[in-house]
Design an enzyme around this catalytic site. Structure first.
Site, PDB file in Angstrom:
ATOM      1  N   ASP A 140      -2.729  10.338   3.465  1.00 48.36           N
ATOM      2  CA  ASP A 140      -4.124   9.924   3.671  1.00 48.36           C
ATOM      3  C   ASP A 140      -4.878  10.995   4.456  1.00 48.36           C
ATOM      4  OD1 ASP A 140      -6.495   8.613   4.036  1.00 48.36           O
ATOM      5  OD2 ASP A 140      -5.691   7.011   5.325  1.00 48.36           O
TER       6      ASP A 140
ATOM      7  N   LYS B 203       0.856  -1.194   0.000  1.00 53.24           N
ATOM      8  CA  LYS B 203       0.000   0.000   0.000  1.00 53.24           C
ATOM      9  C   LYS B 203       0.889   1.239   0.000  1.00 53.24           C
ATOM     10  CE  LYS B 203      -3.140   2.637   3.070  1.00 53.24           C
ATOM     11  NZ  LYS B 203      -4.009   2.630   4.271  1.00 53.24           N
TER      12      LYS B 203
ATOM     13  N   ASP C 140       1.553   6.624   5.385  1.00 52.05           N
ATOM     14  CA  ASP C 140       0.634   5.620   4.852  1.00 52.05           C
ATOM     15  C   ASP C 140       1.186   4.908   3.601  1.00 52.05           C
ATOM     16  OD1 ASP C 140      -1.688   4.369   5.547  1.00 52.05           O
ATOM     17  OD2 ASP C 140      -2.995   5.677   4.355  1.00 52.05           O
TER      18      ASP C 140
ATOM     19  N   LYS D 165     -10.238  12.979   8.040  1.00 50.62           N
ATOM     20  CA  LYS D 165      -9.724  12.646   9.368  1.00 50.62           C
ATOM     21  C   LYS D 165      -9.672  13.904  10.228  1.00 50.62           C
ATOM     22  CE  LYS D 165      -6.529   8.918   8.022  1.00 50.62           C
ATOM     23  NZ  LYS D 165      -7.007   7.804   8.851  1.00 50.62           N
TER      24      LYS D 165
ATOM     25  N   ARG E 251      -7.604  -0.584   1.438  1.00 50.01           N
ATOM     26  CA  ARG E 251      -8.145  -1.873   0.981  1.00 50.01           C
ATOM     27  C   ARG E 251      -8.664  -1.784  -0.447  1.00 50.01           C
ATOM     28  NH1 ARG E 251     -12.221  -1.918   5.980  1.00 50.01           N
ATOM     29  NH2 ARG E 251     -10.405  -0.809   6.790  1.00 50.01           N
TER      30      ARG E 251
ATOM     31  N   GLU F 160      -9.433   3.501   2.481  1.00 50.27           N
ATOM     32  CA  GLU F 160      -9.012   3.540   1.074  1.00 50.27           C
ATOM     33  C   GLU F 160      -7.948   2.510   0.734  1.00 50.27           C
ATOM     34  OE1 GLU F 160      -7.673   5.296   3.378  1.00 50.27           O
ATOM     35  OE2 GLU F 160      -5.569   4.989   2.933  1.00 50.27           O
TER      36      GLU F 160
ATOM     37  N   ASP G  43     -12.211   6.900   3.999  1.00 47.15           N
ATOM     38  CA  ASP G  43     -10.960   6.756   4.761  1.00 47.15           C
ATOM     39  C   ASP G  43     -10.497   5.292   4.806  1.00 47.15           C
ATOM     40  OD1 ASP G  43      -8.782   7.518   6.235  1.00 47.15           O
ATOM     41  OD2 ASP G  43      -9.869   7.735   8.132  1.00 47.15           O
TER      42      ASP G  43
HETATM   43  N1  BES Z   1      -4.128   4.719   6.920  1.00 47.84           N
HETATM   44  C1  BES Z   1      -5.207   4.417   7.784  1.00 47.84           C
HETATM   45  C2  BES Z   1      -4.830   3.410   8.855  1.00 47.84           C
HETATM   46  C3  BES Z   1      -3.919   3.912   9.944  1.00 47.84           C
HETATM   47  C4  BES Z   1      -4.452   4.482  11.073  1.00 47.84           C
HETATM   48  C5  BES Z   1      -2.571   3.757   9.846  1.00 47.84           C
HETATM   49  C6  BES Z   1      -3.611   4.906  12.087  1.00 47.84           C
HETATM   50  C7  BES Z   1      -1.743   4.185  10.843  1.00 47.84           C
HETATM   51  C8  BES Z   1      -2.250   4.747  11.971  1.00 47.84           C
HETATM   52  C9  BES Z   1      -6.363   3.818   6.993  1.00 47.84           C
HETATM   53  O1  BES Z   1      -6.485   4.206   5.691  1.00 47.84           O
HETATM   54  C10 BES Z   1      -7.601   4.235   7.715  1.00 47.84           C
HETATM   55  O2  BES Z   1      -7.847   5.384   7.774  1.00 47.84           O
HETATM   56  N2  BES Z   1      -8.332   3.276   8.217  1.00 47.84           N
HETATM   57  C11 BES Z   1      -9.499   3.549   8.972  1.00 47.84           C
HETATM   58  C12 BES Z   1     -10.525   2.496   8.616  1.00 47.84           C
HETATM   59  C13 BES Z   1     -11.914   2.799   9.114  1.00 47.84           C
HETATM   60  C14 BES Z   1     -12.485   3.971   8.371  1.00 47.84           C
HETATM   61  C15 BES Z   1     -12.767   1.573   8.909  1.00 47.84           C
HETATM   62  C16 BES Z   1      -9.171   3.466  10.451  1.00 47.84           C
HETATM   63  O3  BES Z   1      -8.364   2.634  10.836  1.00 47.84           O
HETATM   64  O4  BES Z   1      -9.684   4.279  11.200  1.00 47.84           O
HETATM   65 ZN    ZN Z   2      -4.681   4.825   4.772  1.00 41.73          ZN
HETATM   66 ZN    ZN Z   3      -7.608   6.036   5.474  1.00 44.94          ZN
END
Ligand code: BES
Ligand code: ZN
Ligand code: ZN
Length: 505
Positions: free
Chosen positions: A275, A270, A293, A282, A356, A354, A352
């Site tokens: 992000d 990824k 990210d 966010k 996946r 994204e 968010d």
């Molecule tokens: N890049 C983030 C995951 C992340 C969060 C990495 C904190 C490092 C530290 C990912 O794209 C994300 O935002 N995931 C969300 C998913 C949710 C919306 C289901 C998350 O983990 O909050």
């Molecule tokens: Zn992300």
């Molecule tokens: Zn995200």
């Protein structure tokens, strides 16, 4: 910092500080000292000074002996029988920090023979060199003033001249491993106004040309047009608001000798260069540091780079899905439904989630090349950090044998990894009433596994697949003395290299 080695019997020469390891029970240290003809005065200080008398070599004990213009730094290593690779890493890193704090020290020597556990010298030398170079890393390019470090590290090895060929090879590999992990850290630490999809792709192309040419490596970079042609609509939906083209980097390595049985391993990473969360933006506290990210893509590239140089016995493909997740009037709206490359439809309930989406299309693409297994690496969920803390990696997969091999590899490299099972009910929660799948679950529980269950749906032909969620372990691992206090850690590269080189390094 420069790192070199000397095949010497007498370590009087060439260092301001000599770092010596000492296993508990003084006799062991002393017998090593005597056996290696080390300066008599060291032995004398150890035996006669009151500090020296108290020093038993127990774990955590230190003895710093200024001795004319040569300083000796004894480090207690504890019991020899229980001294592991990770103990060696921590000793080397801590001792190096200590030695560096003596500002006058320019040439720091590690006396390798003094800390060889029962194991072969080759392995310990590799680990010591790699660790020293990882410890010395700093990201200072944006400091207007930076004092260049003129440090030199010398590894003293008591071996005959015939060891030179081996030592050269070990040093080359250890240096390359450390420089690859440090490259991964650099990419992650680079701010988003200095690296984005196009510049990142150029950087990789440049690095491949500089280091991997004539090594059986090919590179292909797909841009927006190609991704459209490939119908990678999930990937493109993440890129919709970006000021930059999406990039899919596809690297392949073919070993010199192949047979029909040569295994083909595909790595997928990824690479979200930043992000924002997209329209599901966010909050600022969570958005800060989202330059990180892209760590998954940097991790797979670093592992690929080392595996190639080490002459890995497998065919390896490396796919990096790169874009930022931005906001503009073109941004993907939540509730949008897209058809993935493989034909499955996905309702994007949260922009968010994204990573996946990008990975789903890239995994599908990787399946076209019929690899024997696929390993993806991603900073995929905050949930994995909640579940395992920021100090461990989450591992999921559709094939227990592959998962177990990776777990073994991670144990051997001391990179904490936990297997999270993908129960059917995780996938159930990702099913969507109006499309095949939705990109988030109905409740914010088991988020790492639900993301894993989502990805699993895009693996075709039952190809064994594993997923490493490095959202925690990929960043700040300040508790580890060989990782920077803040920023990209480069963790999990060693596990993957170990795996890809069949345990060779
Ligand atoms: N890049 C983030 C995951 C992340 C969060 C990495 C904190 C490092 C530290 C990912 O794209 C994300 O935002 N995931 C969300 C998913 C949710 C919306 C289901 C998350 O983990 O909050
Ligand atoms: Zn992300
Ligand atoms: Zn995200």
């Amino acid at each position: 910092m420069r790192a070199s080695y000397l095949l010497v019997k007498d370590i009087h020469v060439a260092a301001d500080i000599v770092i010596v390891g000492a296993f508990s029970k003084k006799e062991i240290t002393q017998s090593v000292l005597v056996k290696n003809d080390i300066p008599k005065e060291w032995l004398a200080t150890l035996n006669t000074t009151s500090l020296g008398k108290q020093f038993t070599g127990d774990k955590g004990q230190h003895l710093y002996l200024p001795n004319d213009n040569k300083h000796i730094y004894f480090n207690g290593l504890g019991k020899k029988e229980s001294f592991q690779d990770e103990d060696l890493r921590r000793f080397v890193a801590n001792a190096l920090h200590q030695a560096k704090s003596h500002r006058s020290a320019r040439r720091i020597g590690f006396w390798v023979d003094s800390f060889l556990p029962g194991k072969k010298c080759e392995e310990s030398l590799f680990t010591a060199v790699e660790t020293a170079l990882l410890t010395d890393y700093s990201f200072h390019k944006y400091k207007s003033k930076h004092e260049e470090d003129k440090l030199e590290i010398i590894f003293f090895i008591n071996k005959p001249a015939s060891f030179k060929t081996k030592a050269d090879k070990i040093l080359e590999l250890a240096k390359f491993s450390a420089s690859s992990i440090n490259f991964c850290r650099d990419v992650v630490n680079e701010p988003p106004n200095h690296i984005w999809s196009e510049t990142y792709a150029k950087e990789i192309e440049k690095d491949v040309k500089a280091h991997l040419k004539n090594k059986g490596v090919k590179i292909e970079i797909l841009g927006k047009k190609e991704l459209q042609k490939e119908r990678m609509n999930l990937f493109l939906s993440v890129n919709a608001a970006s000021a930059h083209e999406p990039k899919l980097i596809h690297l392949t390595y073919t070993p010199k000798k192949t047979t029909t049985k040569t295994k083909h391993i595909a790595l997928v990473g990824k690479g979200i260069t930043f992000d924002t969360g997209g329209l599901c933006i966010k909050p600022s506290g969570s958005m800060a540091n989202m330059k990180f990210d892209m760590a998954g893509s940097a991790t797979v590239y670093a592992a690929f780079r080392v595996a190639v140089l080490a002459g890995a016995p497998y065919k390896i493909s490396c796919f990096m899905g790169i874009t930022d997740n931005a906001i503009s009037n073109n941004a993907t709206m939540p509730d949008s439904i897209f058809t993935s490359r493989g034909g499955k439809t996905v309702e994007v309930l949260n922009t968010d989630a994204e990573g996946r989406l990008v990975l789903a299309d890239v995994i599908d693409y990787a399946c076209d090349f019929n690899p024997d297994e696929i390993i993806d690496v991603a900073t995929l969920t905050g949930a994995v950090v909640q579940a395992l803390s920021e100090k461990a990696c989450g591992l999921m997969g559709n094939n227990d044998a592959l998962v177990n091999r990776l777990l073994k590899s991670s144990r051997e490299k001391s990179e904490p990894t936990v297997h999270l099972p993908l129960f059917d009910f995780y996938l159930e929660d990702m099913r969507c009433p109006i499309a095949d799948l939705q990109n988030i679950g109905s409740r914010p529980t088991g988020g790492a596994q639900k993301a894993g269950a989502f990805l699993k749906e895009f693996v075709r032909n039952d190809i064994p697949w594993a997923h490493l969620d490095i959202a925690g372990i990929g960043d700040t691992q300040g508790h580890l003395p060989y990782c920077p206090k803040k920023g990209g850690s480069g963790m999990m590269v060693r596990t993957l290299v170990h795996y890809l080189t069949n345990g060779e390094i």
